[in-house]
Design an enzyme around this catalytic site. Structure first.
Site, mmCIF file in Angstrom:
data_model
loop_
_atom_site.group_PDB
_atom_site.id
_atom_site.type_symbol
_atom_site.label_atom_id
_atom_site.label_comp_id
_atom_site.label_asym_id
_atom_site.label_seq_id
_atom_site.Cartn_x
_atom_site.Cartn_y
_atom_site.Cartn_z
ATOM 1 N N PRO A 9 0.516 -1.755 0.284
ATOM 2 C CG PRO A 9 0.427 -1.458 2.420
ATOM 3 C CD PRO A 9 0.272 -2.325 1.209
ATOM 4 C CG ASN A 10 -0.289 4.315 1.084
ATOM 5 O OD1 ASN A 10 -0.918 4.617 0.535
ATOM 6 N ND2 ASN A 10 -0.144 3.514 2.619
ATOM 7 N NE ARG A 17 3.600 6.506 1.618
ATOM 8 C CZ ARG A 17 4.385 5.275 2.070
ATOM 9 N NH1 ARG A 17 4.460 4.624 1.535
ATOM 10 N NH2 ARG A 17 3.564 5.038 3.330
ATOM 11 C CE1 TYR A 22 8.829 5.359 3.117
ATOM 12 C CE2 TYR A 22 7.504 7.202 3.085
ATOM 13 C CZ TYR A 22 7.751 5.678 3.445
ATOM 14 O OH TYR A 22 7.076 5.158 5.091
ATOM 15 C CG ASN A 71 8.294 -0.996 0.868
ATOM 16 O OD1 ASN A 71 7.696 -1.768 1.700
ATOM 17 N ND2 ASN A 71 9.225 -0.614 0.247
ATOM 18 C CB ALA A 74 1.378 0.086 6.341
ATOM 19 C CD GLU A 95 10.422 -7.458 6.642
ATOM 20 O OE1 GLU A 95 9.752 -8.705 7.113
ATOM 21 O OE2 GLU A 95 10.690 -5.894 6.855
ATOM 22 C CG HIS A 97 11.093 -2.205 5.039
ATOM 23 N ND1 HIS A 97 9.918 -2.248 4.757
ATOM 24 C CD2 HIS A 97 11.056 -2.803 5.667
ATOM 25 C CE1 HIS A 97 9.000 -3.045 5.297
ATOM 26 N NE2 HIS A 97 10.102 -4.211 5.774
ATOM 27 N NE ARG A 104 9.276 6.331 8.633
ATOM 28 C CZ ARG A 104 8.994 5.795 8.155
ATOM 29 N NH1 ARG A 104 8.979 5.251 6.741
ATOM 30 N NH2 ARG A 104 7.641 7.053 8.115
HETATM 31 C C1 DQA Z 1 7.927 1.513 4.084
HETATM 32 C C2 DQA Z 1 7.874 1.098 5.250
HETATM 33 C C3 DQA Z 1 6.808 0.977 5.876
HETATM 34 O O1 DQA Z 1 7.056 1.671 7.767
HETATM 35 C C4 DQA Z 1 5.846 2.142 5.579
HETATM 36 O O2 DQA Z 1 4.336 1.966 5.849
HETATM 37 C C5 DQA Z 1 5.605 2.193 4.002
HETATM 38 C C6 DQA Z 1 7.239 2.001 2.966
HETATM 39 C C7 DQA Z 1 9.348 1.441 3.344
HETATM 40 O O3 DQA Z 1 9.792 0.860 2.579
HETATM 41 O O4 DQA Z 1 10.321 2.086 3.989
HETATM 42 O O5 DQA Z 1 4.828 2.417 3.211
HETATM 43 O O6 DQA Z 1 7.930 -0.261 3.773
#
Ligand code: DQA
Length: 137
Positions: A9-10, A17, A22, A71, A74, A95, A97, A104
């Site tokens: 998501p996102n 964003r 990011y 990835n 959240a 995994e 990020h 964070r």
């Molecule tokens: C994320 C880190 C997550 O905590 C966050 O909710 C994201 C992006 C990252 O790539 O840093 O959506 O996965």
């Protein structure tokens, strides 16, 4: 070698964003770079904001692909179901990020995926995806 990047998501909003966290590049433009750099790899990409769609995709690719770069955004910190899916499949999952989740908020320190993943890469910006791909080579 057949690899897939699965973004949660996102992450479709990368580039606009929270650019201070990011970055300013969209994933689509970065993906074009990845395809050029890793020409010998059959690279696939999937993004969804929907938990069940991510699980369906893990089931779909998780018995035939050589590696998954996930990835889950959240959902990493909330989804027992995605963690279970990673455990249920045969293909190894890295995994990934973009940000360093450990520097964070506390809720980002929890991952339901990490314990079932082959490894975790966090905090190297979009390079985190490249490092994950390299780990499969
Ligand atoms: C994320 C880190 C997550 O905590 C966050 O909710 C994201 C992006 C990252 O790539 O840093 O959506 O996965």
């Amino acid at each position: 070698m057949k690899l897939i990047v699965i973004n949660g998501p996102n992450l479709n909003l990368l580039g606009s964003r929270e650019p201070e966290i990011y970055g300013v590049n969209s994933f689509e433009s970065f993906y074009e770079e990845l395809k050029k750099e890793f020409k010998n790899i059959e690279l696939h990409y999937f993004q969804s904001n929907i938990e069940g769609e991510i699980i369906d995709k893990l089931h779909e690719v998780g018995f035939t692909f050589d590696g998954i770069i996930l990835n889950a955004g959240a959902y990493t910190h909330t989804s027992v179901a995605i963690g279970d899916a990673v455990k249920a499949i045969k293909t190894p999952v890295i995994e990934v990020h973009i940000s360093n989740v450990h520097s964070r908020e506390d809720f980002r320190h929890v991952s339901y995926i990490a314990g079932n993943a082959k490894g975790v890469i966090s905090g190297f910006g979009l390079q985190s995806y490249k490092l994950a791909i390299q780990s499969f080579l």
